[in-house]
Design a protein around this motif. Structure first.
Motif, PDB file in Angstrom:
ATOM      1  N   PRO A 281       0.756  -1.371  -0.011  1.00  0.00           N
ATOM      2  CA  PRO A 281      -0.164  -0.027  -0.132  1.00  0.00           C
ATOM      3  C   PRO A 281       0.803   1.279   0.015  1.00  0.00           C
ATOM      4  O   PRO A 281       0.416   2.536  -0.518  1.00  0.00           O
ATOM      5  CB  PRO A 281      -0.765  -0.067   1.109  1.00  0.00           C
ATOM      6  N   ASP A 282       1.932   1.342   0.714  1.00  0.00           N
ATOM      7  CA  ASP A 282       2.799   2.483   0.701  1.00  0.00           C
ATOM      8  C   ASP A 282       3.779   2.725  -0.628  1.00  0.00           C
ATOM      9  O   ASP A 282       4.468   3.679  -0.605  1.00  0.00           O
ATOM     10  CB  ASP A 282       3.627   2.551   1.982  1.00  0.00           C
ATOM     11  N   GLU A 283       3.556   1.884  -1.485  1.00  0.00           N
ATOM     12  CA  GLU A 283       4.360   1.758  -2.633  1.00  0.00           C
ATOM     13  C   GLU A 283       5.810   2.168  -2.510  1.00  0.00           C
ATOM     14  O   GLU A 283       6.600   2.680  -3.131  1.00  0.00           O
ATOM     15  CB  GLU A 283       3.886   2.826  -3.651  1.00  0.00           C
ATOM     16  N   ARG A 284       6.486   1.396  -1.324  1.00  0.00           N
ATOM     17  CA  ARG A 284       7.915   1.765  -1.114  1.00  0.00           C
ATOM     18  C   ARG A 284       8.904   0.908  -2.133  1.00  0.00           C
ATOM     19  O   ARG A 284       9.889   1.392  -1.959  1.00  0.00           O
ATOM     20  CB  ARG A 284       8.122   1.273   0.293  1.00  0.00           C
ATOM     21  N   HIS A 285       8.592  -0.097  -2.809  1.00  0.00           N
ATOM     22  CA  HIS A 285       9.161  -0.385  -3.879  1.00  0.00           C
ATOM     23  C   HIS A 285       8.226  -0.363  -5.138  1.00  0.00           C
ATOM     24  O   HIS A 285       8.504   0.144  -5.888  1.00  0.00           O
ATOM     25  CB  HIS A 285       9.791  -1.703  -3.479  1.00  0.00           C
ATOM     26  N   ILE A 286       7.735  -1.520  -5.246  1.00  0.00           N
ATOM     27  CA  ILE A 286       6.751  -1.462  -6.587  1.00  0.00           C
ATOM     28  C   ILE A 286       5.687  -0.565  -6.440  1.00  0.00           C
ATOM     29  O   ILE A 286       4.872  -0.551  -5.588  1.00  0.00           O
ATOM     30  CB  ILE A 286       6.202  -2.813  -6.604  1.00  0.00           C
ATOM     31  N   LEU A 287       5.475   0.222  -7.402  1.00  0.00           N
ATOM     32  CA  LEU A 287       4.380   1.208  -7.636  1.00  0.00           C
ATOM     33  C   LEU A 287       3.162   0.561  -8.353  1.00  0.00           C
ATOM     34  O   LEU A 287       3.486  -0.403  -9.306  1.00  0.00           O
ATOM     35  CB  LEU A 287       4.878   2.440  -8.550  1.00  0.00           C
ATOM     36  N   TYR A 288       1.984   0.901  -8.115  1.00  0.00           N
ATOM     37  CA  TYR A 288       1.149   0.298  -8.799  1.00  0.00           C
ATOM     38  C   TYR A 288       1.012   0.555 -10.328  1.00  0.00           C
ATOM     39  O   TYR A 288       0.868  -0.258 -11.282  1.00  0.00           O
ATOM     40  CB  TYR A 288      -0.264   1.225  -8.378  1.00  0.00           C
ATOM     41  N   GLN A 289       1.696   1.852 -10.840  1.00  0.00           N
ATOM     42  CA  GLN A 289       1.804   1.967 -12.118  1.00  0.00           C
ATOM     43  C   GLN A 289       2.870   1.071 -12.644  1.00  0.00           C
ATOM     44  O   GLN A 289       2.923   0.453 -13.850  1.00  0.00           O
ATOM     45  CB  GLN A 289       2.340   3.489 -12.684  1.00  0.00           C
ATOM     46  N   ASP A 290       3.699   0.551 -11.933  1.00  0.00           N
ATOM     47  CA  ASP A 290       4.803  -0.460 -12.343  1.00  0.00           C
ATOM     48  C   ASP A 290       4.066  -1.709 -12.927  1.00  0.00           C
ATOM     49  O   ASP A 290       4.395  -2.488 -13.986  1.00  0.00           O
ATOM     50  CB  ASP A 290       5.749  -0.694 -11.285  1.00  0.00           C
ATOM     51  N   VAL A 291       3.035  -2.125 -12.155  1.00  0.00           N
ATOM     52  CA  VAL A 291       2.499  -3.350 -12.632  1.00  0.00           C
ATOM     53  C   VAL A 291       1.814  -3.306 -14.030  1.00  0.00           C
ATOM     54  O   VAL A 291       1.917  -4.001 -14.704  1.00  0.00           O
ATOM     55  CB  VAL A 291       1.257  -3.765 -11.460  1.00  0.00           C
ATOM     56  N   PHE A 292       1.185  -2.180 -14.137  1.00  0.00           N
ATOM     57  CA  PHE A 292       0.404  -1.998 -15.732  1.00  0.00           C
ATOM     58  C   PHE A 292       1.719  -1.829 -16.563  1.00  0.00           C
ATOM     59  O   PHE A 292       1.823  -2.408 -17.834  1.00  0.00           O
ATOM     60  CB  PHE A 292      -0.048  -0.659 -15.564  1.00  0.00           C
ATOM     61  N   ASP A 293       2.715  -1.036 -16.315  1.00  0.00           N
ATOM     62  CA  ASP A 293       3.914  -1.200 -17.153  1.00  0.00           C
ATOM     63  C   ASP A 293       4.800  -2.477 -17.613  1.00  0.00           C
ATOM     64  O   ASP A 293       5.026  -2.728 -18.687  1.00  0.00           O
ATOM     65  CB  ASP A 293       5.084  -0.190 -16.829  1.00  0.00           C
ATOM     66  N   LEU A 294       4.679  -3.223 -16.552  1.00  0.00           N
ATOM     67  CA  LEU A 294       5.325  -4.649 -16.511  1.00  0.00           C
ATOM     68  C   LEU A 294       4.289  -5.569 -17.467  1.00  0.00           C
ATOM     69  O   LEU A 294       4.622  -6.454 -18.546  1.00  0.00           O
ATOM     70  CB  LEU A 294       5.569  -5.216 -15.369  1.00  0.00           C
ATOM     71  N   LYS A 295       3.214  -5.552 -16.964  1.00  0.00           N
ATOM     72  CA  LYS A 295       2.188  -6.235 -17.679  1.00  0.00           C
ATOM     73  C   LYS A 295       2.203  -6.042 -19.511  1.00  0.00           C
ATOM     74  O   LYS A 295       2.039  -7.090 -19.991  1.00  0.00           O
ATOM     75  CB  LYS A 295       0.774  -6.089 -17.241  1.00  0.00           C
ATOM     76  N   ALA A 296       2.277  -4.859 -19.840  1.00  0.00           N
ATOM     77  CA  ALA A 296       2.339  -4.685 -21.148  1.00  0.00           C
ATOM     78  C   ALA A 296       3.642  -5.137 -21.902  1.00  0.00           C
ATOM     79  O   ALA A 296       3.616  -5.177 -23.087  1.00  0.00           O
ATOM     80  CB  ALA A 296       2.518  -3.193 -21.327  1.00  0.00           C
ATOM     81  N   VAL A 297       4.583  -5.515 -21.227  1.00  0.00           N
ATOM     82  CA  VAL A 297       5.832  -6.087 -21.901  1.00  0.00           C
ATOM     83  C   VAL A 297       6.165  -7.421 -21.709  1.00  0.00           C
ATOM     84  O   VAL A 297       7.023  -8.014 -22.544  1.00  0.00           O
ATOM     85  CB  VAL A 297       7.037  -4.936 -21.832  1.00  0.00           C
ATOM     86  N   ILE A 298       5.822  -7.827 -20.463  1.00  0.00           N
ATOM     87  CA  ILE A 298       6.552  -9.170 -20.025  1.00  0.00           C
ATOM     88  C   ILE A 298       5.901 -10.345 -20.733  1.00  0.00           C
ATOM     89  O   ILE A 298       4.890 -10.569 -21.326  1.00  0.00           O
ATOM     90  CB  ILE A 298       6.058  -9.561 -18.707  1.00  0.00           C
ATOM     91  N   ALA A 299       6.996 -11.214 -21.469  1.00  0.00           N
ATOM     92  CA  ALA A 299       6.636 -12.177 -22.359  1.00  0.00           C
ATOM     93  C   ALA A 299       6.679 -13.559 -21.429  1.00  0.00           C
ATOM     94  O   ALA A 299       5.935 -14.533 -22.220  1.00  0.00           O
ATOM     95  CB  ALA A 299       7.590 -12.278 -23.438  1.00  0.00           C
ATOM     96  N   THR A 300       7.164 -13.624 -20.334  1.00  0.00           N
ATOM     97  CA  THR A 300       7.132 -14.872 -19.714  1.00  0.00           C
ATOM     98  C   THR A 300       5.959 -14.732 -18.581  1.00  0.00           C
ATOM     99  O   THR A 300       5.035 -13.857 -18.660  1.00  0.00           O
ATOM    100  CB  THR A 300       8.493 -15.083 -18.821  1.00  0.00           C
ATOM    101  N   GLU A 301       5.877 -15.580 -17.516  1.00  0.00           N
ATOM    102  CA  GLU A 301       4.632 -15.554 -16.613  1.00  0.00           C
ATOM    103  C   GLU A 301       4.959 -14.391 -15.813  1.00  0.00           C
ATOM    104  O   GLU A 301       5.923 -14.132 -14.997  1.00  0.00           O
ATOM    105  CB  GLU A 301       4.986 -16.855 -15.724  1.00  0.00           C
ATOM    106  N   PHE A 302       3.767 -13.604 -15.490  1.00  0.00           N
ATOM    107  CA  PHE A 302       3.912 -12.488 -14.696  1.00  0.00           C
ATOM    108  C   PHE A 302       3.063 -13.167 -13.300  1.00  0.00           C
ATOM    109  O   PHE A 302       1.857 -13.530 -13.503  1.00  0.00           O
ATOM    110  CB  PHE A 302       3.043 -11.423 -15.223  1.00  0.00           C
ATOM    111  N   ASN A 303       3.702 -12.774 -12.228  1.00  0.00           N
ATOM    112  CA  ASN A 303       3.108 -13.288 -10.917  1.00  0.00           C
ATOM    113  C   ASN A 303       3.216 -11.892 -10.134  1.00  0.00           C
ATOM    114  O   ASN A 303       4.099 -11.530  -9.702  1.00  0.00           O
ATOM    115  CB  ASN A 303       3.969 -14.187 -10.203  1.00  0.00           C
TER     116      ASN A 303
END
Length: 240
Positions: A46-68
């Motif tokens: 919740p505090d986004e101290r590492h992964i930002l919520y926007q990071d998840v969208f950015d990663l999902k758009a490009v990752i070709a392997t399994e996203f967990n």
């Protein structure tokens, strides 16, 4: 072969410590895939101290392997984030507010009805569900009743005991894995697995499908380089 999913939380921590986009989280994820990683794991908090919520969208758009995506499904923002991105897998972790890192699995007996509800929500969206659990046969049995696809064995206790008595350290994990196999559950594992203890764990856990490794792998990469480090971790898993 057991699959290696690289957790990139620590890369995000480093980036956030200075602001800006150095290191570039998306580039690291893509490079990790290029170097042989078979999945990318993130654990937004919740505090986004590492992964930002926007990071998840950015990663999902490009990752070709399994996203967990790992996290606490008791946070509605997390649930919405997962449903909006539809990763291959969501791992349900019972974090509490302000927790530095995950340090316990779900009490699947106490929270069975709740976990059944959440599992159904994610599965209805086509997302595989894994529940983070301690290596306890009763907990595994109750996890199966939730309808989950997999469990993720929380391996900190194994890692801490490994140097003193590796046979005793792994015994409860073998028992939990045997029960999971009996019940038709897939098995993942993670937390404090490293180049010293990973091969022994992988070779002794029947039906192990995937390990998620972040802190140790990123720490090793500081000395060994990311590409070489990922290859070294894959080498620990290649025969299992």
């Amino acid at each position: 072969m057991v699959r290696l999913s690289v957790n990139i939380n620590k890369i995000a921590t480093l980036r956030n410590s200075r602001g800006g986009n150095n290191p570039d989280l998306v580039k690291v994820a893509l490079d990790a895939e290029r170097f042989g990683a078979e999945g990318i794991t993130v654990h937004p908090r919740p505090d986004e101290r590492h992964i930002l919520y926007q990071d998840v969208f950015d990663l999902k758009a490009v990752i070709a392997t399994e996203f967990n995506i790992e996290g606490n499904c008791r946070e509605q923002k997390f649930v919405d984030l997962v449903l909006a991105n539809k990763p291959a897998q969501v791992t349900l972790v019972p974090d509490v507010e302000g927790q530095i890192t995950s340090n316990h699995g779900w009490d699947t007996i106490k929270h069975q009805e709740y976990l059944k509800e959440m599992t159904g929500i994610f599965q209805s969206a086509g997302i595989r569900v894994s529940i983070f659990v301690d290596p306890d046969v009763k907990i595994v049995e109750a996890a199966a009743l939730s309808g989950t696809d997999r469990i993720e064995l929380y391996t900190e206790a194994y890692a801490h005991q490994y140097q003193q008595n590796k046979e005793a350290a792994i015994a409860p994990y073998i028992a939990a894995a045997e029960k999971a196999n009996e019940l038709g559950l897939g098995i993942n594992a993670g937390h404090d697995l490293d180049l010293n203890n990973l091969a022994y764990f992988a070779s002794n856990i029947p039906g192990l499908l995937e390990v998620s490794i972040g802190h140790a792998l990123v720490s090793d990469a500081l000395y060994l380089g990311l590409e070489n480090t990922i290859q070294l971790y894959l080498r620990q898993l290649k025969t299992y």
